[in-house]
Design a protein around this motif. Sequence first.
Motif, PDB file in Angstrom:
ATOM      1  N   VAL A 213      -2.660   2.317   9.177  1.00  0.00           N
ATOM      2  CA  VAL A 213      -3.140   3.621   8.605  1.00  0.00           C
ATOM      3  C   VAL A 213      -2.033   4.574   9.829  1.00  0.00           C
ATOM      4  N   GLY A 214      -1.656   5.618   8.554  1.00  0.00           N
ATOM      5  CA  GLY A 214      -1.035   6.400   9.111  1.00  0.00           C
ATOM      6  C   GLY A 214      -2.123   8.024  10.085  1.00  0.00           C
TER       7      GLY A 214
ATOM      8  N   GLN B 158      -0.385   4.674   2.280  1.00  0.00           N
ATOM      9  CA  GLN B 158      -0.095   4.420   3.850  1.00  0.00           C
ATOM     10  C   GLN B 158       1.062   3.870   4.321  1.00  0.00           C
TER      11      GLN B 158
ATOM     12  N   VAL C 119      -1.350  -4.487   7.318  1.00  0.00           N
ATOM     13  CA  VAL C 119      -0.409  -2.548   6.590  1.00  0.00           C
ATOM     14  C   VAL C 119      -1.540  -1.660   7.756  1.00  0.00           C
TER      15      VAL C 119
ATOM     16  N   GLU D 247       0.626  -1.517  -0.180  1.00  0.00           N
ATOM     17  CA  GLU D 247      -0.035   0.250  -0.049  1.00  0.00           C
ATOM     18  C   GLU D 247       0.887   1.534  -0.097  1.00  0.00           C
TER      19      GLU D 247
END
Lengths: 237, 738, 89
Positions: B240-241, B104, B238, B101
């Motif tokens: 998420v920031g 992200q 993955v 991804e």
Amino acid sequence: MKFGVVVFPGSNCDADCYWVIERVLRQPVRYLWHGDGEIPDVDCVILPGGFSYGDYLRAGAIARFSPIMRAVAQFAANGGLVLGICNGFQILLEAGLLPGAMRPNDSLRFRCCPTWLKVERYDTPFTCAVPRGRTLRIPIAHFEGNYYADPQQLRQLQRERQVVFRYATRDGRVVPEANPNGSLDNIAGIVNRAGNVLGMMPHPERCAEAVLGGEDGRYVFESLIAYWQQKAGDGPR
Amino acid sequence: MTPEQILARRAWRQMALRDEEYHRLVEMLGRHPNWTELGMFAVLWSEHCAYKHSRLHLGQLPTEAEWVLVGPGENAGVLDVGEEMAVAFRIESHNHPIAVEPYQGAATGVGGIIRDVLAMGARPIALLDSLRFGPPEEPRCRYTFAGVVSGIAGYGNCVGVPTVGGELYFEEPYRHNPLCNVMCIGILPRSRLRRARAAGIGNSVILVGSRTGRDGIHGATFASEELDERSEERRPAVQVGDPFTEKLLIEACLELVERELVVGIQDMGAAGITSSCAETAARAGTGMRIDLDRVPLREEGMTPYEIMLSESQERMLIIAPRGKEEAVLEVCRRWGLEGAVIGEVTGDGHLKVFWRGELVADVPVKALAAGAPVYDAPASPPSDLEQRWRVPSLPEPTDCGEVLKLLLRSPSLAHKSWVWEQYDHMVQVNTVVLPGADAAVLRLKGTRKGIAASCDGNGRYTYLDPYRGAVLAVAEACRNVSCVGARPLGITNCLNFGNPEKPDVMWSFREVVRGMADACRALGVPVTGGNVSFYNESPAGPVYPTPVVGAVGLLERIEERVPSVFPGPGYRIALLGSTRAWLQGSEYLKVMYQLVAGRPPEVDLRLERAVQQVCRAAARRGLLASAHDCAEGGLAVTLAESCFSPEPVGASVKLPPELGNAAGLFGEGPSRVVVSFAPQAESRLRALCVEHGVGLLLLGWTVAEARLQIRCEDRVLVDEDVGGLMAEWQNALPSLMG
Amino acid sequence: MRYMVRVLVKFKAGVADPQGRTILAALHSLGYEGVRDVRAGKLFELVVEGTDEDAVRSRVEEMCGRLLANPVLEDYEVSVLRALAGEGR
């Protein structure tokens, strides 16, 4: 002249404004906390750039409900000087202290680059010390700086001469090629009708020292000080 | 799963632990682990966390100098820069996440390295990023590239840390394994230096920042495997920031440090609570007792296993003095952050984890944090190595001007403003030299000093000769810093390789470390930390062995900085240092003949050191009008770039006969800098060169007419309008990216 | 036939949604205490030609998988709202 710089959660140019006022202009300055409902004894409030509340939802949409913003609205209504830079401008729009709204840049990309600004008015507290005819080189850094106003608002802006800065070429021509973000009529900064509240997307605090490659931003701050001294000279002080 | 079931199903294998590693941990533990404990070991003993294949070799790197305050082993290296100030810096990879991804993956990479610097008590003041992608003609590669750039922008801009520099290459081997290495620099008063140590029995363990969710479980393991078709299925790894929370975390942590409320502080990166607790306790020789019921959770029904291994972003672990918990939580609340006291420091050397009143894990911290095996994996050179060195005989180009244009629009050499205009590179008002120069320069507020930084690493060179390539990378990073006039104080390295269990990959790795060690010793620059990223490999093969060197330098006086472009007409142009150049491994061979071939040149490290010394001494004495490292694309490209100032300048250059050919114009080589200077500075500059035994070859003059003219004897090799060259250079990336 | 189709894209369950959390906190501070959760997402309205509703739905689902949603992070919901009359929109 006493300045207050508002700190919202996510502001990130607050320290830069503070630095320039304290170290470059050598004026007294203090931080104003977003959660405070009152504005202490200051002559000018700065809403700095950054990403208040992460710019989540819309830039400025959440910050405008902060307790300090009610106080800022009151301060402005009483004729206090308010300068909103970048995210500060977006907050002023969301708060209804200035007309219009911001859309994402037409490139759909964040842009950080120098721009040239044509000064449309020299009779505001924010521009009175700018040498006539000088195009100012001031950088932008934003994702949502594509100014929009509906036709009625736009007519009013024109009629009341509220546009203060427009993106231009180096020699001051306001042309589409000089528009970095798709702003309506190349608008980079506007004042309210009373002329005491200015919102601008470019960052004057980023070019107020020669070591950073330019000093044109100083004119904005020096105008404020000149205006205030003039007013103080006229008044009973 | 019970210990018996684990044993029966050999469940450690699905967590990427080897059988012998499992037996090792059983021996250390004195019993079979339960499911939670097995997960904790699997992550902390992953390649990503434990450096199993690299540690043995990294010991060769020089790490000491009198100005090094903190070397490898902490969250970031710290250097003394005088006046009671220090600089913290580190580079880290986020390669596997961006492959899955891009946005992200890059965003959380930025977040992680910022927290590493924050963990030293430093305010992050700059980011640099070193990126590698496959051919930009490929839509998938463009998608990854655009996503990574906007992820770095989205995170870095919001958090208010300027991205001031970096580098970018496009090469075939990065098609399936793109690389994203991010470097962060921070500053701090020396008195505020903090360590990641859980010292003081009875002190409190406090978790600050985001809530813990199920994201990123086994992310560290994920980074320790090759990417294959199954990688897609593991996508929940993955994260998420949330740069907004990170910004609040920075302000809150710095306030905690300033108010002396911090005994130890550590980023919660890979392996989250497990690694941060085990590592801080191991460093301090203590133990820790934590209570998972006190961890604020984002989701309901999370198991101890999930809580211990969650890699939820934007969390920091604070060890606070006993009795100061409320003061810490008050600071967190003021910044709108959640904080929770989750445990305390103990003296028994164990990490004891409780959940619903039960002891769910009990492991010696030393076994977790330092018990992983160290491997001396077999190494042998690739069988085709010497074949790679063969370059067929090639004709001389007929139109050097056209070649120059081709090189200028090669995506790896072209102007990168399409990238860095998306980054806020000015916030914090310190950026004195903007992106695009040899090194970024930041002023150090409150002093007259400046910090210079550069990232370098040409994977093609390292592929062709890992030892020489590594020496070239260190030399170039330090040279770039020296070109602006700064003294290199330290480097951080990010070593990106394929699968270390393959002998040729391991051989390249060892050669790279050996080269770096030799170069650092010769140039007197310590390595203060970094990161190793293995398994950058897909069925199509490994990436080029890619060591990225991040150098940090100090300018005693910011006014002494040297620009990289010619200031105007009337200046002398000269080539400082070596005049030798090679087409081996060059961009010229790649662009003109699609050839990645030839053995890159050996660096004469004594000469390299001397050239850099001359650059700095000349800068200090104000003798240089400009200095630009002569790197990829060779002398012609360097001269052209020197002309590309905001007001284009022309140059009229005459080359000696031995440089009047493709190698002279487009060949590459170390220890060369294109400088310009006022005519009256010539004798002093020459004296300086003589003193250091460095050559100074006069090439010509800068001229008012914006044309680049390169002649050799009676031949005009290049005669081009600078505006036209600049347009090729500037438009290349935007036209590719649309 | 033309159909009006609405596509809702939001983060998958379990994926952190910083935007949703921040908006939730803002709603609480404005006094809307009863709000328990906020998930932020994106809404798309498409006018799509197709033979029937099912065909349109499967086309749009394909578009979601390829473009409108990021399958790594996001879920989508497709609702075919109505068939549009005539040529105009």
